[in-house]
Write a protein that holds these residues in place. Structure first.
Motif, PDB file in Angstrom:
ATOM      1  N   ASP A  42       0.725  -1.203   0.104  1.00  0.00           N
ATOM      2  CA  ASP A  42       0.048  -0.027   0.061  1.00  0.00           C
ATOM      3  C   ASP A  42       0.803   1.258   0.200  1.00  0.00           C
ATOM      4  O   ASP A  42       0.381   2.514  -0.077  1.00  0.00           O
ATOM      5  N   GLY A  66       8.096  -9.462   6.054  1.00  0.00           N
ATOM      6  CA  GLY A  66       8.187 -10.618   7.047  1.00  0.00           C
ATOM      7  C   GLY A  66       9.084 -11.610   6.276  1.00  0.00           C
ATOM      8  O   GLY A  66       9.840 -11.352   5.265  1.00  0.00           O
ATOM      9  N   ASP A  71       5.981 -13.023   1.651  1.00  0.00           N
ATOM     10  CA  ASP A  71       6.514 -11.535   2.103  1.00  0.00           C
ATOM     11  C   ASP A  71       7.446 -10.942   1.479  1.00  0.00           C
ATOM     12  O   ASP A  71       7.529  -9.958   0.790  1.00  0.00           O
TER      13      ASP A  71
HETATM   14  C1  LIG Z   1       1.944 -11.575   2.741  1.00  0.00           C
HETATM   15  C2  LIG Z   1       2.051 -10.169   3.154  1.00  0.00           C
HETATM   16  N1  LIG Z   1       3.564  -9.844   3.589  1.00  0.00           N
HETATM   17  C3  LIG Z   1       3.578  -8.446   3.965  1.00  0.00           C
HETATM   18  C4  LIG Z   1       4.943  -8.192   4.630  1.00  0.00           C
HETATM   19  O1  LIG Z   1       5.715  -8.916   4.639  1.00  0.00           O
HETATM   20  N2  LIG Z   1       4.933  -6.917   4.908  1.00  0.00           N
HETATM   21  C5  LIG Z   1       3.819  -5.845   4.751  1.00  0.00           C
HETATM   22  O2  LIG Z   1       4.158  -4.561   5.151  1.00  0.00           O
HETATM   23  N3  LIG Z   1       2.741  -6.244   4.247  1.00  0.00           N
HETATM   24  C6  LIG Z   1       2.639  -7.416   3.794  1.00  0.00           C
HETATM   25  N4  LIG Z   1       1.466  -7.880   3.345  1.00  0.00           N
HETATM   26  C7  LIG Z   1       0.479  -6.859   3.563  1.00  0.00           C
HETATM   27  C8  LIG Z   1       0.374  -6.055   1.869  1.00  0.00           C
HETATM   28  O3  LIG Z   1       1.478  -5.458   1.721  1.00  0.00           O
HETATM   29  C9  LIG Z   1      -1.050  -5.175   1.846  1.00  0.00           C
HETATM   30  O4  LIG Z   1      -1.126  -4.432   3.034  1.00  0.00           O
HETATM   31  C10 LIG Z   1      -2.388  -5.675   1.561  1.00  0.00           C
HETATM   32  O5  LIG Z   1      -2.217  -6.815   0.577  1.00  0.00           O
HETATM   33  C11 LIG Z   1      -3.636  -4.846   1.513  1.00  0.00           C
HETATM   34  O6  LIG Z   1      -3.305  -4.421   0.219  1.00  0.00           O
HETATM   35  C12 LIG Z   1       1.270  -9.152   2.895  1.00  0.00           C
HETATM   36  C13 LIG Z   1      -0.094  -9.451   2.485  1.00  0.00           C
END
Ligand SMILES: Cc1nc2c(=O)[nH]c(=O)nc-2n(C[C@H](O)[C@H](O)[C@H](O)CO)c1C
Length: 162
Positions: A42, A66, A71
């Motif tokens: 985002d 992550g 991630d």
């Molecule tokens: C799998 C995944 N991993 C991370 C991550 O490691 N770090 C992070 O900040 N956000 C992750 N997200 C969430 C997505 O970036 C996002 O917020 C959602 O898909 C909603 O648009 C997701 C979905």
């Protein structure tokens, strides 16, 4: 007055924006605009809106991918989006990602996140106020977070041969 955008996420396990704000406030008199989103994917639109709608001169995009493969895929996608947003706006977005598996424990992760963020906050100020500072550091192996890699000496001596 110059305006610095800070985009950050609720996914991150450290309040990286706090480190950015405190570093910037110590060093410069600027307007800071913060925009928090759920996760790193985002960040591109948040950064673009900070540049276009909030008239920021630069954005620092803070995120914490992550440790899982999905991630890392997300981080790559977010990174591509941030590059695209820079090209669309012709302004810098400094991507400050700290991968959860970069540190051996949570305490080190928190330290790393704060240190990398603070050092990139200084880079952002340099880009906005005095870019020649970065030119002076060109080729010196700067790193943000852990120690600098340093320059490689003796490059002008040429190919060493076999
Ligand atoms: C799998 C995944 N991993 C991370 C991550 O490691 N770090 C992070 O900040 N956000 C992750 N997200 C969430 C997505 O970036 C996002 O917020 C959602 O898909 C909603 O648009 C997701 C979905």
């Amino acid at each position: 007055m110059k305006r610095i955008g800070i985009a950050d996420t609720t996914f991150a396990r450290v309040d990286m924006a706090r480190a950015a704000v405190s570093t910037i406030k110590k060093e410069a008199s600027v307007q800071i605009v913060r925009y928090t989103v759920p996760g790193i994917k985002d960040l591109p639109v948040a950064a673009k809106r900070l540049l276009e709608e909030d008239d920021c001169d630069i954005v620092i995009a803070l995120g914490m991918p992550g440790p899982a493969d999905k991630d890392k895929m997300c981080a790559h996608e977010a990174s591509s989006g941030l590059i695209m947003a820079q090209l669309m706006t012709n302004k810098h977005i400094l991507e400050v990602f700290v991968h959860e598996d970069e540190a051996k424990d949570e305490k080190t992760l928190a330290w790393l996140a704060e240190k990398r963020t603070a050092e990139h906050a200084l880079n952002a100020l340099s880009l906005v106020f005095h870019p020649q500072t970065l030119t002076r550091l060109a080729g010196t192996g700067q790193r943000q977070g852990y120690e600098d890699a340093g320059p490689i000496e003796g490059g002008s001596a040429g190919y060493p041969g076999h």
